[in-house]
Scaffold this motif. Structure first.
Motif, PDB file in Angstrom:
ATOM      1  N   CYS A  89      53.585  65.601  53.534  1.00 28.49           N
ATOM      2  CA  CYS A  89      53.016  64.295  53.893  1.00 28.49           C
ATOM      3  C   CYS A  89      51.895  63.949  52.929  1.00 28.49           C
ATOM      4  N   LEU A  90      51.735  62.663  52.666  1.00 36.48           N
ATOM      5  CA  LEU A  90      50.584  62.186  51.904  1.00 36.48           C
ATOM      6  C   LEU A  90      49.483  61.905  52.927  1.00 36.48           C
ATOM      7  N   LEU A  91      48.371  62.606  52.783  1.00 36.82           N
ATOM      8  CA  LEU A  91      47.284  62.544  53.760  1.00 36.82           C
ATOM      9  C   LEU A  91      46.055  61.862  53.179  1.00 36.82           C
ATOM     10  N   GLY A  92      45.359  61.123  54.008  1.00 37.00           N
ATOM     11  CA  GLY A  92      44.113  60.480  53.605  1.00 37.00           C
ATOM     12  C   GLY A  92      43.101  60.532  54.736  1.00 37.00           C
ATOM     13  N   VAL A  93      41.855  60.279  54.411  1.00 42.93           N
ATOM     14  CA  VAL A  93      40.822  60.244  55.450  1.00 42.93           C
ATOM     15  C   VAL A  93      41.035  58.986  56.289  1.00 42.93           C
ATOM     16  N   PRO A  94      40.570  58.988  57.515  1.00 41.74           N
ATOM     17  CA  PRO A  94      40.747  57.804  58.362  1.00 41.74           C
ATOM     18  C   PRO A  94      40.256  56.527  57.670  1.00 41.74           C
ATOM     19  N   LEU A 160      43.119  63.894  59.763  1.00 43.28           N
ATOM     20  CA  LEU A 160      43.468  62.994  58.669  1.00 43.28           C
ATOM     21  C   LEU A 160      44.583  62.037  59.082  1.00 43.28           C
ATOM     22  N   ASP A 161      44.683  60.946  58.362  1.00 46.29           N
ATOM     23  CA  ASP A 161      45.770  59.996  58.577  1.00 46.29           C
ATOM     24  C   ASP A 161      46.972  60.393  57.728  1.00 46.29           C
ATOM     25  N   ILE A 162      48.158  60.269  58.299  1.00 47.13           N
ATOM     26  CA  ILE A 162      49.382  60.461  57.526  1.00 47.13           C
ATOM     27  C   ILE A 162      49.745  59.108  56.925  1.00 47.13           C
ATOM     28  N   LEU A 163      49.537  58.977  55.622  1.00 49.01           N
ATOM     29  CA  LEU A 163      49.797  57.713  54.945  1.00 49.01           C
ATOM     30  C   LEU A 163      51.279  57.517  54.646  1.00 49.01           C
ATOM     31  N   ARG A 164      52.008  58.635  54.423  1.00 51.10           N
ATOM     32  CA  ARG A 164      53.456  58.538  54.237  1.00 51.10           C
ATOM     33  C   ARG A 164      54.056  59.919  54.503  1.00 51.10           C
ATOM     34  N   LYS A 165      55.152  59.947  55.249  1.00 48.34           N
ATOM     35  CA  LYS A 165      55.841  61.201  55.548  1.00 48.34           C
ATOM     36  C   LYS A 165      56.967  61.459  54.548  1.00 48.34           C
ATOM     37  N   ASP A 166      57.390  62.719  54.506  1.00 44.86           N
ATOM     38  CA  ASP A 166      58.531  63.143  53.686  1.00 44.86           C
ATOM     39  C   ASP A 166      58.424  62.655  52.244  1.00 44.86           C
TER      40      ASP A 166
END
Length: 282
Positions: A89-94, A160-166
């Protein structure tokens, strides 16, 4: 087996894929983070953990560096295997937005496994100790331009927020883990259950030694599913790690191992354990 144990060690920080593998295979056990593979082995030897979950191969990256030298010298036994699908997953801060990202942080293997999205978003990549470390770092920095590649578990642990999965380039990305214990727990063979037996052996320094050593597996109908070499310090005699299908109590495997003993200087059984269903998925 799961009821007898309470803890399972892994290499990495909480939220790493090894942590996820532990939780998927043994949901009732407490996971114990360790700074290195050697530390995970040591935790089991010192009774600081009951089991260790160690990655050995990845379908994209190949065998995991450093692990195979520990296996024959770790004084532990293999009691299970687990195949973990890697879904990055592409992760980012809230509050982070994909369009504002400039950098991404992750493990040395995870970054090349996600080349497409890194190129698409024109991100500068940075290698860290493991995927969970990248997630932990960006949480600490609270910088909306910084992202991490990691698991959904890491997103949950570090808020963290999941900005995009897979975001992995290949859907077949899978890691094989071995489970180690202080005791060589070999349950009697059950009807309908397939097994893997693992061992290491050293061939004699004679012509065709490996060919002769492996002949017994062919003549007794034992399927070998893995064979890897270890080069000796003088580069003239090799040791090998092998996985074969079959239970150590089954006669064909016993005969194959007996014949192996004629041509090998040393044979050390590492364990017999149930084969994971992933091996036989359609």
């Amino acid at each position: 087996m799961k009821k007898r144990f309470k803890t399972i060690a892994f290499q990495g920080m909480a939220g790493a894929y090894s942590d996820l593998a532990c939780r998927m295979a043994y949901p009732d056990l407490e996971t114990v983070p360790c700074v290195s593979f050697d530390a995970a082995f040591r935790a089991v030897r010192k009774k600081e953990a009951d089991l260790a979950m160690i990655p050995v191969d990845n379908s994209l990256a190949g065998r995991v560096a450093d692990v195979h030298d520990l296996i024959p010298n770790g004084s532990l036994f293999i009691v299970g295997e687990h195949f973990q699908k890697i879904r990055h997953c592409l992760l980012g801060v809230p509050g982070a937005k994909i369009a504002e990202l400039t950098d991404v942080h992750s493990h040395v293997h995870a970054i090349p496994q996600c080349k497409k999205i890194i190129k698409e978003l024109q991100l500068t990549s940075h290698v860290v100790a493991d995927t969970a470390k990248g997630a932990s770092d960006i949480k600490k920095w609270k910088d909306l331009t910084q992202a991490a590649i990691g698991s959904e578990l890491a997103a949950d642990i570090y808020g963290l927020d999941i900005l995009r999965k897979d975001v992995q380039d290949a859907d077949h990305n899978t890691t094989r883990f071995l489970v180690f214990s202080r005791s060589n727990v070999v349950s009697p063979a059950r009807k309908g259950q397939r097994y893997i037996t693992s061992f290491v052996f050293e061939v004699r320094n004679i012509p065709a030694a490996l060919y002769k050593a492996l002949g017994g597996f062919a003549t007794n109908g034992v399927q070998m599913v893995k064979l890897e070499s270890y080069v000796g310090k003088y580069f003239n005699v090799a040791s090998f790690y092998a996985d074969v299908e079959g239970h150590v109590d089954e006669r064909p495997l016993q005969l194959a191992l007996e014949e192996l003993g004629f041509f090998a200087k040393k044979v050390v059984l590492l364990g017999t354990y149930p084969a994971h269903d992933y091996r036989y998925a359609p």
